[in-house]
Write a protein that holds these residues in place. Sequence first.
Motif, PDB file in Angstrom:
ATOM      1  N   GLY A 194      -8.180  45.163  -2.325  1.00 42.94           N
ATOM      2  CA  GLY A 194      -9.253  44.721  -3.322  1.00 42.94           C
ATOM      3  C   GLY A 194     -10.352  44.163  -2.548  1.00 42.94           C
ATOM      4  N   PHE A 195     -10.611  44.728  -1.716  1.00 43.93           N
ATOM      5  CA  PHE A 195     -11.712  44.353  -0.702  1.00 43.93           C
ATOM      6  C   PHE A 195     -13.160  44.249  -1.456  1.00 43.93           C
ATOM      7  CE2 PHE A 195     -15.281  45.815   2.197  1.00 43.93           C
ATOM      8  CZ  PHE A 195     -15.364  44.573   2.753  1.00 43.93           C
ATOM      9  N   ASN A 196     -13.748  43.254  -1.540  1.00 40.47           N
ATOM     10  CA  ASN A 196     -15.143  43.266  -1.789  1.00 40.47           C
ATOM     11  C   ASN A 196     -16.369  42.706  -0.987  1.00 40.47           C
ATOM     12  OD1 ASN A 196     -17.469  42.400  -3.408  1.00 40.47           O
ATOM     13  ND2 ASN A 196     -16.115  42.458  -5.307  1.00 40.47           N
ATOM     14  N   ALA A 197     -17.054  43.275  -0.479  1.00 36.23           N
ATOM     15  CA  ALA A 197     -17.837  42.998   0.696  1.00 36.23           C
ATOM     16  C   ALA A 197     -18.901  41.821   0.029  1.00 36.23           C
ATOM     17  CB  ALA A 197     -18.645  44.030   1.311  1.00 36.23           C
ATOM     18  N   ASP A 198     -19.475  41.951  -1.193  1.00 36.88           N
ATOM     19  CA  ASP A 198     -20.152  41.215  -1.586  1.00 36.88           C
ATOM     20  C   ASP A 198     -19.587  39.827  -1.855  1.00 36.88           C
ATOM     21  OD1 ASP A 198     -22.357  42.983  -1.468  1.00 36.88           O
ATOM     22  OD2 ASP A 198     -21.745  44.002  -3.655  1.00 36.88           O
ATOM     23  N   ALA A 199     -18.384  39.891  -2.383  1.00 33.91           N
ATOM     24  CA  ALA A 199     -17.797  38.463  -2.760  1.00 33.91           C
ATOM     25  C   ALA A 199     -17.508  37.688  -1.418  1.00 33.91           C
ATOM     26  CB  ALA A 199     -16.566  38.750  -3.338  1.00 33.91           C
ATOM     27  N   ASP A 200     -17.153  38.574  -0.538  1.00 31.88           N
ATOM     28  CA  ASP A 200     -16.947  37.964   0.860  1.00 31.88           C
ATOM     29  C   ASP A 200     -18.166  37.417   1.605  1.00 31.88           C
ATOM     30  OD1 ASP A 200     -14.117  38.320   0.888  1.00 31.88           O
ATOM     31  OD2 ASP A 200     -14.087  40.276   2.100  1.00 31.88           O
ATOM     32  N   ALA A 201     -19.357  38.199   1.455  1.00 34.49           N
ATOM     33  CA  ALA A 201     -20.446  37.461   1.859  1.00 34.49           C
ATOM     34  C   ALA A 201     -20.706  36.181   1.307  1.00 34.49           C
ATOM     35  CB  ALA A 201     -21.487  38.642   1.662  1.00 34.49           C
ATOM     36  N   GLN A 202     -20.613  36.053  -0.206  1.00 35.56           N
ATOM     37  CA  GLN A 202     -20.887  35.048  -0.789  1.00 35.56           C
ATOM     38  C   GLN A 202     -20.027  33.676  -0.523  1.00 35.56           C
ATOM     39  OE1 GLN A 202     -22.955  34.236  -3.140  1.00 35.56           O
ATOM     40  NE2 GLN A 202     -23.981  36.255  -3.466  1.00 35.56           N
ATOM     41  N   THR A 203     -18.831  34.143  -0.227  1.00 34.36           N
ATOM     42  CA  THR A 203     -17.865  33.029   0.310  1.00 34.36           C
ATOM     43  C   THR A 203     -18.248  32.640   1.798  1.00 34.36           C
ATOM     44  OG1 THR A 203     -15.958  33.989  -0.666  1.00 34.36           O
ATOM     45  CG2 THR A 203     -15.405  32.856   1.090  1.00 34.36           C
ATOM     46  N   VAL A 263     -11.535  34.594   5.801  1.00 38.23           N
ATOM     47  CA  VAL A 263     -12.371  35.824   5.413  1.00 38.23           C
ATOM     48  C   VAL A 263     -12.117  36.756   6.778  1.00 38.23           C
ATOM     49  CG1 VAL A 263     -14.135  36.961   5.061  1.00 38.23           C
ATOM     50  CG2 VAL A 263     -13.645  35.070   3.651  1.00 38.23           C
ATOM     51  N   LEU A 264     -12.355  36.329   7.945  1.00 36.76           N
ATOM     52  CA  LEU A 264     -12.524  37.231   9.182  1.00 36.76           C
ATOM     53  C   LEU A 264     -11.254  37.585   9.532  1.00 36.76           C
ATOM     54  CD1 LEU A 264     -15.896  35.758  10.941  1.00 36.76           C
ATOM     55  CD2 LEU A 264     -15.661  37.559   9.204  1.00 36.76           C
ATOM     56  N   THR A 265     -10.120  37.019   9.498  1.00 35.81           N
ATOM     57  CA  THR A 265      -8.856  37.296  10.130  1.00 35.81           C
ATOM     58  C   THR A 265      -8.107  38.099   9.163  1.00 35.81           C
ATOM     59  OG1 THR A 265      -8.009  35.187   9.463  1.00 35.81           O
ATOM     60  CG2 THR A 265      -8.922  35.247  11.672  1.00 35.81           C
ATOM     61  N   LYS A 320     -19.236  45.831   7.009  1.00 44.21           N
ATOM     62  CA  LYS A 320     -19.599  45.909   5.587  1.00 44.21           C
ATOM     63  C   LYS A 320     -19.982  44.747   5.131  1.00 44.21           C
ATOM     64  CE  LYS A 320     -17.304  50.213   4.200  1.00 44.21           C
ATOM     65  NZ  LYS A 320     -16.240  50.925   3.393  1.00 44.21           N
ATOM     66  N   ILE A 321     -19.220  43.571   5.492  1.00 43.92           N
ATOM     67  CA  ILE A 321     -19.760  42.151   5.155  1.00 43.92           C
ATOM     68  C   ILE A 321     -20.883  41.755   5.781  1.00 43.92           C
ATOM     69  CG2 ILE A 321     -19.038  39.648   5.341  1.00 43.92           C
ATOM     70  CD1 ILE A 321     -16.045  40.761   5.132  1.00 43.92           C
ATOM     71  N   LEU A 325     -14.597  39.063  16.428  1.00 43.79           N
ATOM     72  CA  LEU A 325     -14.015  39.714  15.529  1.00 43.79           C
ATOM     73  C   LEU A 325     -15.229  40.496  14.763  1.00 43.79           C
ATOM     74  CD1 LEU A 325     -11.555  37.175  13.953  1.00 43.79           C
ATOM     75  CD2 LEU A 325     -11.038  39.128  14.804  1.00 43.79           C
ATOM     76  N   LEU A 326     -16.469  39.967  14.835  1.00 42.04           N
ATOM     77  CA  LEU A 326     -17.586  40.575  14.047  1.00 42.04           C
ATOM     78  C   LEU A 326     -18.283  41.705  15.031  1.00 42.04           C
ATOM     79  CD1 LEU A 326     -19.093  37.405  12.653  1.00 42.04           C
ATOM     80  CD2 LEU A 326     -18.167  39.434  11.267  1.00 42.04           C
ATOM     81  N   THR A 327     -17.720  41.767  16.417  1.00 41.29           N
ATOM     82  CA  THR A 327     -18.648  42.684  17.345  1.00 41.29           C
ATOM     83  C   THR A 327     -17.600  43.969  17.487  1.00 41.29           C
ATOM     84  OG1 THR A 327     -19.332  40.801  18.650  1.00 41.29           O
ATOM     85  CG2 THR A 327     -19.386  42.612  19.687  1.00 41.29           C
ATOM     86  N   ALA A 328     -18.543  45.186  17.464  1.00 36.95           N
ATOM     87  CA  ALA A 328     -17.969  46.385  17.695  1.00 36.95           C
ATOM     88  C   ALA A 328     -17.171  46.571  19.094  1.00 36.95           C
ATOM     89  CB  ALA A 328     -19.076  47.391  17.670  1.00 36.95           C
ATOM     90  N   PRO A 329     -15.843  47.172  18.835  1.00 35.77           N
ATOM     91  CA  PRO A 329     -15.119  47.331  20.148  1.00 35.77           C
ATOM     92  C   PRO A 329     -15.750  47.616  21.553  1.00 35.77           C
ATOM     93  CG  PRO A 329     -14.055  48.449  18.476  1.00 35.77           C
ATOM     94  CD  PRO A 329     -15.383  47.970  17.950  1.00 35.77           C
ATOM     95  N   ASP A 330     -16.570  48.727  21.681  1.00 37.07           N
ATOM     96  CA  ASP A 330     -17.311  49.044  22.689  1.00 37.07           C
ATOM     97  C   ASP A 330     -18.295  48.124  22.998  1.00 37.07           C
ATOM     98  OD1 ASP A 330     -19.006  49.262  20.626  1.00 37.07           O
ATOM     99  OD2 ASP A 330     -19.686  51.219  21.471  1.00 37.07           O
ATOM    100  N   LYS A 331     -19.149  47.434  22.162  1.00 35.96           N
ATOM    101  CA  LYS A 331     -19.907  46.270  22.683  1.00 35.96           C
ATOM    102  C   LYS A 331     -19.343  44.880  23.086  1.00 35.96           C
ATOM    103  CE  LYS A 331     -23.950  47.754  19.777  1.00 35.96           C
ATOM    104  NZ  LYS A 331     -24.887  47.698  20.676  1.00 35.96           N
ATOM    105  N   TYR A 332     -18.022  44.671  22.394  1.00 38.99           N
ATOM    106  CA  TYR A 332     -17.251  43.645  23.032  1.00 38.99           C
ATOM    107  C   TYR A 332     -16.785  43.764  24.421  1.00 38.99           C
ATOM    108  CZ  TYR A 332     -13.469  40.025  22.995  1.00 38.99           C
ATOM    109  OH  TYR A 332     -12.713  39.037  23.559  1.00 38.99           O
TER     110      TYR A 332
END
Length: 612
Positions: free
Chosen positions: A15-24, A42-44, A53-54, A85-92
């Motif tokens: 039921g993922f909703n990127a817009d709702a998560d961004a608002q939260t 949200v992030l975990t 997408k968020i 958690l917000l960073t791409a695996p290769d960049k992390y």
Amino acid sequence: MAAKGSRGTIRDFPGFNADADAQTLRKAMKGFGTDEKAIVDVLTRRSFAQRQKIIEAFKTAFGRDLVADVKSEVSGTLELVLVALLTAPDKYDAAEMKFALKGAGTDEDILIEVLASRTNRQLQALVRAYKHDYDGSLEDAICSDTDHYFQRMLVALLQGNRDDDGPVDAELVKKDAQVLLEAGEKSWGTDEEKFITVMCLRSFAHLRRVVDEYKSLSKKTLEESIQSEMSGSLERLMMAVVTCAVNTPTYFAERLYKAMKGAGTDERTLLRVLVSRSEIDLVDIQEVFLNKYGGPLSTSIQGEVGGDFRETLLKLCSPYKPLPGGDPGRWRWVDGAGSGTAIELLKDLKSELTGSLERLIVALFLPPPVFLVKQLKKAMKGLGTDEKCLIETLATRSNVEIQQLCQAYEEVVGRSLEDDIVAETAGYFKRVLVSLLTGNRDESPYVDEQVVMEDAQALFEAGEESLGTDESTFLSVLCSRSYPHLRRVFETYTELAGKDIEESIKGETSGSFEDALLAIVRCIRNKPAYFARRLNKALTGLSLDDVTLTRIVVSRCELDLLDIRSEFLHQTGVSLHSAITDAASGDYKRALLELCGSDDAGAQQLASQLPW
């Protein structure tokens, strides 16, 4: 942020909703103060792909960079883990390599962990990310900070040219095992180059066979030979590759244990391992940790770190368990929405049934977390609050059940269960419910007698020996310690105070707070006996409490209803079957009796007549 796997704790959120998560997230960081819990929740509970997408939705909706906002709102280890958690695996991985190589010293353990455990594709992506983000060659950076055979093996691994897993050539396995034997044990000195070639080029599947073959050729294992033939950084790197080849989760379990062993805690390693393996094999890592070190990983984390950082790590450890059927929305038919065979069946049943029987049959069709959500929602609806229902539900559930309940409540009701409880309760009663709601009770089977004595003494001094009552101490001990630990605490308390802990609770507290503490103590001592007592009250009041009766019978019928029946007979001298027969009526009674099972009193009477 990790590559996907089948044994991770984090998967795509239903039921993922990127817009709702961004608002939260924006709401959590807007204005004075920061709602760290909302950010962590949200992030975990979103996969890396969903977090990306968020990030896009956040920028589209607010014209702001989510990572930058997180960095400005939190700090320290919490900032590190959330940014990870917000960073791409290769960049992390590139950022961790940069950290390991900067400054006067080199963190060789980070270099070893990353290069020994990553796949060819991950290593090649790492090299590109490092060049892009730091405008330089990772190989050059490693060469300038390391030397000798350790440097050469790191560079060899960095190429990402290991054979892919596939059919294993048995003859090559024998040849490689012999080469390693002659390069080490049978050589005057050690031919490190031979080891590097085999360890950096052969597939993990091949190396596993080499480890077995080596054992048949030598009196030592390959690991023992490496430890005797090499030392320092090269030895650690060789051992890391062998361990990862044999069982990667074992390697990471050992890394986590070492990160928490001793005087200090290596928080950076702790978060790096949990984040990088959360979508790959963290379930397996936790199983290895439990078997190898005698206790859950989550328990060790609770003892080593604190605050929101701890809660973030614990959520990463805890697999999200969606409601049955995948998309939680499909269960919203209980509120009259949705479609499908199950919904039509329920509509037909509701049109044909009424009253207690309707509620019982509908309850049997609901997933357990959803059924309890409906009960809690009803308990907090209207002018009054059914505090007994809140106590019974939260005091009797395991950590996993509590976490599933919170998830289900938010999905079905659209609000946080904690927020609703806080709005409907007050004082220490509110605090004990919120504490139970965290689902962070220690669930290890191990009892530390020294801590038992300390807790018993703390409870004694908080109550009997105090002019007032230190309710916080009661709350802290009773809501966080394991059941085996608390049973020993209660025994020790009786020795110290000369009275039972329940007597002290009755003398020191009152009202709903007293009821909640007593429920916790009674569940710890004997959960079936607690439910038997609840059933007796539901059946013997001025009128039948069919809500409580239905809730307990339905929620326990696949768990411990047989034990509850036995305790009911022991407490009242009457079987639960007989008590239901006397108190209920009609089809509702017949349905309850079917769930309840046989008449224990009749069975007991028959047993007493047998000659043996």
